[in-house]
Design a protein around this motif. Structure first.
Motif, PDB file in Angstrom:
ATOM      1  N   ARG A 178       1.067  -1.182  -0.317  1.00 38.81           N
ATOM      2  CA  ARG A 178       0.071  -0.112  -0.091  1.00 38.81           C
ATOM      3  C   ARG A 178       0.289   1.052   0.226  1.00 38.81           C
ATOM      4  NH1 ARG A 178      -1.902  -1.696   5.645  1.00 38.81           N
ATOM      5  NH2 ARG A 178      -3.258  -3.356   4.489  1.00 38.81           N
TER       6      ARG A 178
ATOM      7  N   ILE B 169       0.749   5.715  -0.063  1.00 39.99           N
ATOM      8  CA  ILE B 169      -0.192   7.552   0.251  1.00 39.99           C
ATOM      9  C   ILE B 169      -0.097   7.621  -0.904  1.00 39.99           C
ATOM     10  CG2 ILE B 169      -0.133   8.723   1.391  1.00 39.99           C
ATOM     11  CD1 ILE B 169       0.424   7.497   3.583  1.00 39.99           C
TER      12      ILE B 169
ATOM     13  N   THR C 255       7.088   4.708   1.216  1.00 40.56           N
ATOM     14  CA  THR C 255       5.156   4.614   1.299  1.00 40.56           C
ATOM     15  C   THR C 255       4.542   5.540   0.529  1.00 40.56           C
ATOM     16  OG1 THR C 255       6.077   4.653   3.729  1.00 40.56           O
ATOM     17  CG2 THR C 255       5.015   6.289   3.913  1.00 40.56           C
ATOM     18  N   TYR C 256       5.776   6.558   0.009  1.00 36.39           N
ATOM     19  CA  TYR C 256       4.396   7.433  -0.591  1.00 36.39           C
ATOM     20  C   TYR C 256       4.577   7.187  -1.785  1.00 36.39           C
ATOM     21  CZ  TYR C 256       3.693   9.613   3.932  1.00 36.39           C
ATOM     22  OH  TYR C 256       3.626  10.464   5.228  1.00 36.39           O
TER      23      TYR C 256
ATOM     24  N   MET D 236       0.814   0.656   5.782  1.00 39.03           N
ATOM     25  CA  MET D 236       1.677   0.555   7.190  1.00 39.03           C
ATOM     26  C   MET D 236       2.781   1.565   6.613  1.00 39.03           C
ATOM     27  SD  MET D 236       0.905  -0.044  10.894  1.00 39.03           S
ATOM     28  CE  MET D 236       0.422  -1.528  10.321  1.00 39.03           C
ATOM     29  N   ASN D 237       2.632   2.839   8.179  1.00 39.91           N
ATOM     30  CA  ASN D 237       4.030   3.099   7.881  1.00 39.91           C
ATOM     31  C   ASN D 237       5.134   2.624   8.730  1.00 39.91           C
ATOM     32  OD1 ASN D 237       3.219   4.973   6.291  1.00 39.91           O
ATOM     33  ND2 ASN D 237       1.998   6.116   7.320  1.00 39.91           N
TER      34      ASN D 237
ATOM     35  N   ASP E  18       8.141   1.627   8.118  1.00 35.04           N
ATOM     36  CA  ASP E  18       9.082   2.192   8.078  1.00 35.04           C
ATOM     37  C   ASP E  18       9.446   3.350   9.219  1.00 35.04           C
ATOM     38  OD1 ASP E  18       9.674  -0.022   7.356  1.00 35.04           O
ATOM     39  OD2 ASP E  18       9.271   0.105   4.981  1.00 35.04           O
TER      40      ASP E  18
END
Lengths: 327, 96
Positions: free
Chosen positions: A36, A38, A71-72, B1-2, B4
């Motif tokens: 996933r 963001i 993450t992004y 999930m963050n 990291d």
């Protein structure tokens, strides 16, 4: 795995273009098989800023997001073409656009009637590039991010998409807390909620259990819910209210998260003319949404007329109060 | 999930919780972090009628509420509001 798209793989609306040099950058798959991402979507100010300090602070964050590829997704900046055209030839804008905005985000040029259409273009574009577990994070550009409150807000915004992911929420609305006399709060108290209680009383009550600012421009939304909203009618104004109405009506998981507090700050007054416009827009949107939901029912016209009569009274009362408080 | 993002996500951090309930017989903190167990985090009565607890929580976002004499109660000073898995209104705290 998240599918990483490029312009050649996706349908781009005719009213939108993505700068080729940026759009063709295809982000590599995330390390470690992350499932996933963001997607930050920045809405460049509709009205050109005089001072770039706030935007420089904002794009400092965007650059940091762009560097965190696990993450992004690559951030998207939505830039209205009218805004862009009005700024072309101005060295300060061109340097900022070239050296900062385009360096850390894909710039989506789009013809937009208002800010919510910029949301539509940007979130729609990000959705096309996203996957089923992804979350989309709207970041309005017209906020004073360079101020102490703005920096506080900026430092908390990342919580919105993280809450969606960590707690499995469909939407997380960021709320800037303000005291009862804050102009925006007055408009929401006497205008937005009063009109909501007329057209959608049950939903209005439920929305207020989460937030006092149902027109917030700060939110993160999960892929499936965004897809649901994108494929419905999207309004040029007050789209957050429409999203929250839909969320309540369909039992979505909603979270409100505080991203700052401006209660103690002196603030310029919202003009009464601006308040009138905001209240009228909200009423117009709520009427349209109500008709869409009820126009199939046999007695809808009679009910609509009754609600419309009441709505006019609510609006007039709201505007009398707002004139007293804001003029 | 963050996870990291929070490379030290396994680290615990003390978070202060205060519940104003001067008439209550007992107050405890319940949340995702203790599986909503009413006995896991009992709060301590203070002289001013408030109830206080420092809970060690991991980095991230946690849903919680106060159990005031057995009644689930949201925190008016919470960072956020949401619902738990049973659809009950609860509060939200971010630990960074």
């Amino acid at each position: 795995m998240v599918v990483f798209g490029s312009v050649g793989q996706t349908v781009v609306p005719e009213s939108c273009t993505v700068k080729k040099s940026q759009a063709t950058k295809v982000r590599p798959p995330a390390a470690g098989g992350a499932k996933r991402l963001i997607h930050p979507v920045v809405v460049y100010p509709f009205r050109p800023p005089e001072d770039y300090g706030d935007l420089e602070t904002l794009y400092g964050l965007v650059a940091r997001l762009d560097a965190q590829r696990e993450t992004y997704a690559r951030p998207i900046t939505v830039l209205d073409r009218k805004t862009h055209a009005s700024l072309q030839g101005k060295p300060r804008f061109e340097a900022f656009h070239r050296d900062i905005v385009a360096r850390c985000s894909d710039v989506l040029d789009a013809w937009c009637v208002d800010t919510c259409q910029m949301w539509y273009a940007g979130l729609g574009r990000a959705y096309e590039l996203g996957g089923p577990d992804d979350v989309y994070w709207l970041i309005p550009g017209d906020f004073n991010y360079g101020s102490p409150v703005g920096q506080e807000v900026l430092s908390r915004l990342h919580d919105l998409p993280e809450i969606c992911i960590e707690l499995g929420q469909d939407i997380c609305v960021g709320e800037i807390e303000a005291d009862h006399n804050n102009p925006k709060q007055l408009i929401d108290t006497h205008g937005t909620f009063a009109l909501l209680y007329n057209w959608f009383p049950n939903e209005g009550r439920e929305i207020r259990q989460y937030t006092e600012r149902p027109r917030s421009e700060f939110f993160a939304i999960r892929h499936a819910f965004l897809g649901e909203m994108l494929h419905r009618r999207w309004y040029a104004y007050e789209q957050t209210v429409v999203v929250l109405l839909r969320a309540v009506q369909t039992g979505k998981r909603i979270t409100r998260f505080s991203v700052g507090n401006i209660s103690d700050l002196e603030e310029g007054r919202e003009s009464f003319a601006s308040a009138v416009q905001q209240v009228e827009r909200t009423e117009r949107v709520l009427k349209s949404v109500w008709r869409e939901l009820h126009a199939e029912q046999a007695d809808w016209a009679e009910r609509y007329r009754r609600l419309e009569t009441q709505s006019e009274q609510v609006r007039r009362a709201a505007l009398i109060l707002l004139e007293n408080l804001l003029s | 999930m963050n996870r990291d993002r929070y490379s030290a996500h396994r680290n615990l951090r003390g978070v202060n919780f205060v519940c104003h309930a001067p008439q209550a017989e007992s107050v405890s903190l319940v949340g995702d972090f203790n599986q909503w167990n009413p006995t896991a985090h009992p709060m301590e009565r203070m002289a001013d009628g408030g109830w206080f607890l420092v809970a060690e929580l991991r980095h991230g976002h946690h849903r919680y509420a106060f159990l005031v004499d057995g009644h689930l109660t949201t925190d008016p000073r919470a960072m956020g509001a949401t619902r738990d898995d049973q659809g009950r209104r609860v509060s939200l705290v971010a630990v960074s």
